[in-house]
Motif scaffolding. Structure first.
Motif, mmCIF file in Angstrom:
data_model
loop_
_atom_site.group_PDB
_atom_site.id
_atom_site.type_symbol
_atom_site.label_atom_id
_atom_site.label_comp_id
_atom_site.label_asym_id
_atom_site.label_seq_id
_atom_site.Cartn_x
_atom_site.Cartn_y
_atom_site.Cartn_z
ATOM 1 N N PRO A 60 -7.784 10.412 -8.519
ATOM 2 C CA PRO A 60 -7.147 9.268 -7.858
ATOM 3 C C PRO A 60 -8.120 8.151 -7.498
ATOM 4 N N GLU A 61 -9.409 8.381 -7.646
ATOM 5 C CA GLU A 61 -10.402 7.422 -7.172
ATOM 6 C C GLU A 61 -10.229 6.011 -7.731
ATOM 7 N N PRO A 62 -10.003 5.821 -9.039
ATOM 8 C CA PRO A 62 -9.825 4.439 -9.523
ATOM 9 C C PRO A 62 -8.618 3.739 -8.896
ATOM 10 N N LEU A 63 -7.563 4.494 -8.616
ATOM 11 C CA LEU A 63 -6.361 3.909 -8.021
ATOM 12 C C LEU A 63 -6.653 3.435 -6.599
ATOM 13 N N ALA A 64 -7.280 4.282 -5.815
ATOM 14 C CA ALA A 64 -7.588 3.937 -4.422
ATOM 15 C C ALA A 64 -8.587 2.786 -4.358
ATOM 16 N N ALA A 65 -9.620 2.834 -5.191
ATOM 17 C CA ALA A 65 -10.633 1.774 -5.174
ATOM 18 C C ALA A 65 -10.026 0.427 -5.550
ATOM 19 N N SER A 123 2.883 10.682 -7.149
ATOM 20 C CA SER A 123 3.594 11.166 -8.341
ATOM 21 C C SER A 123 2.621 11.395 -9.492
ATOM 22 N N TYR A 124 1.626 10.530 -9.614
ATOM 23 C CA TYR A 124 0.593 10.743 -10.637
ATOM 24 C C TYR A 124 -0.131 12.067 -10.388
ATOM 25 N N ARG A 125 -0.450 12.349 -9.124
ATOM 26 C CA ARG A 125 -1.144 13.587 -8.778
ATOM 27 C C ARG A 125 -0.300 14.797 -9.180
ATOM 28 N N GLN A 126 0.994 14.748 -8.881
ATOM 29 C CA GLN A 126 1.882 15.860 -9.211
ATOM 30 C C GLN A 126 1.939 16.109 -10.721
ATOM 31 N N GLU A 127 1.765 15.050 -11.505
ATOM 32 C CA GLU A 127 1.816 15.165 -12.968
ATOM 33 C C GLU A 127 0.441 15.420 -13.582
ATOM 34 N N GLY A 128 -0.579 15.566 -12.744
ATOM 35 C CA GLY A 128 -1.912 15.836 -13.266
ATOM 36 C C GLY A 128 -2.668 14.588 -13.696
ATOM 37 N N TYR A 129 -2.375 13.469 -13.060
ATOM 38 C CA TYR A 129 -3.032 12.188 -13.350
ATOM 39 C C TYR A 129 -2.915 11.806 -14.823
ATOM 40 N N ARG A 136 0.839 -1.205 0.000
ATOM 41 C CA ARG A 136 0.000 0.000 0.000
ATOM 42 C C ARG A 136 0.877 1.260 0.000
ATOM 43 N N SER A 137 1.919 1.257 0.780
ATOM 44 C CA SER A 137 2.822 2.407 0.848
ATOM 45 C C SER A 137 3.433 2.716 -0.519
ATOM 46 N N PHE A 138 3.872 1.681 -1.210
ATOM 47 C CA PHE A 138 4.438 1.883 -2.539
ATOM 48 C C PHE A 138 3.421 2.516 -3.482
ATOM 49 N N PHE A 139 2.240 1.948 -3.543
ATOM 50 C CA PHE A 139 1.252 2.462 -4.488
ATOM 51 C C PHE A 139 0.742 3.847 -4.087
ATOM 52 N N ARG A 140 0.751 4.167 -2.810
ATOM 53 C CA ARG A 140 0.407 5.544 -2.406
ATOM 54 C C ARG A 140 1.452 6.522 -2.930
ATOM 55 N N GLN A 141 2.710 6.129 -2.872
ATOM 56 C CA GLN A 141 3.765 7.000 -3.393
ATOM 57 C C GLN A 141 3.628 7.174 -4.904
#
Length: 174
Positions: free
Chosen positions: A160-165, A77-83, A68-73
């Motif tokens: 980020p919703e699809p990633l978290a789900a 990075s996806y968020r910083q790049e605008g998904y 989980r920690s890895f995928f949160r990181q």
């Protein structure tokens, strides 16, 4: 630029202009645009491996929390790049049908991530966090496959919703 525009839409001159590099300097370091893109992938996967290896080594967290920690990181990075999603996923979708070089390189990258994730799944299995009959190699491959699909949906939705789900569902299901 590769992530935002894709390989085929990225003109060499636009790349050179953005980097402020003359064409001769480019060809001093790269034999052609394909060589450039392969080296970008190599740099990208080295960063992914470094992040993943640090998460795997964090034995203060239970194995599934390391995943989980890895995928949160990665999501950060996806968020910083605008998904915009995963560079390898985007290039893989664009180029795998027309270039064996890219298809093989990107498949190796995904497989190398799965192999590392399997280490955490094996540890989770040893401590009883997942069932003893789980095929951790298949589950690691599935996790990479699911993440890449969620990364595409995240890009489409700019969210980020699809990633978290996906990650929540996967980790509850193993």
């Amino acid at each position: 630029m590769l992530l935002r525009q894709g390989y085929n839409n990225l003109g060499l001159q636009a790349l050179l202009d953005s980097a402020g590099v003359p064409k001769g300097s480019f060809y001093h370091h790269f034999s052609d645009k394909e060589d450039f893109a392969v080296q970008v992938i190599d740099t990208y996967i080295a960063d992914v491996h470094a992040t993943l290896d640090a998460c795997i080594a964090d034995v203060a967290l239970p194995p599934l929390e390391r995943i989980r920690s890895f995928f949160r990181q990665v999501e950060q990075s996806y968020r910083q790049e605008g998904y915009l999603g995963c560079l390898m996923g985007g290039l893989g979708q664009e180029l795998s049908g027309i270039s064996d070089v890219f298809r093989e390189k990107i498949e190796w990258c995904f497989s190398s991530i799965a192999q590392r994730l399997q280490l955490c799944l094996d540890a989770a299995k040893e401590e009883g966090a997942i069932a003893p009959d789980v095929d951790t190699a298949r589950m690691a491959d599935l996790l990479v496959d699911c993440w890449e699909g969620a990364a595409l949906r995240s890009r489409l939705r700019k969210s980020p919703e699809p990633l978290a789900a996906m990650l929540d569902f996967y980790l509850r299901s193993v």
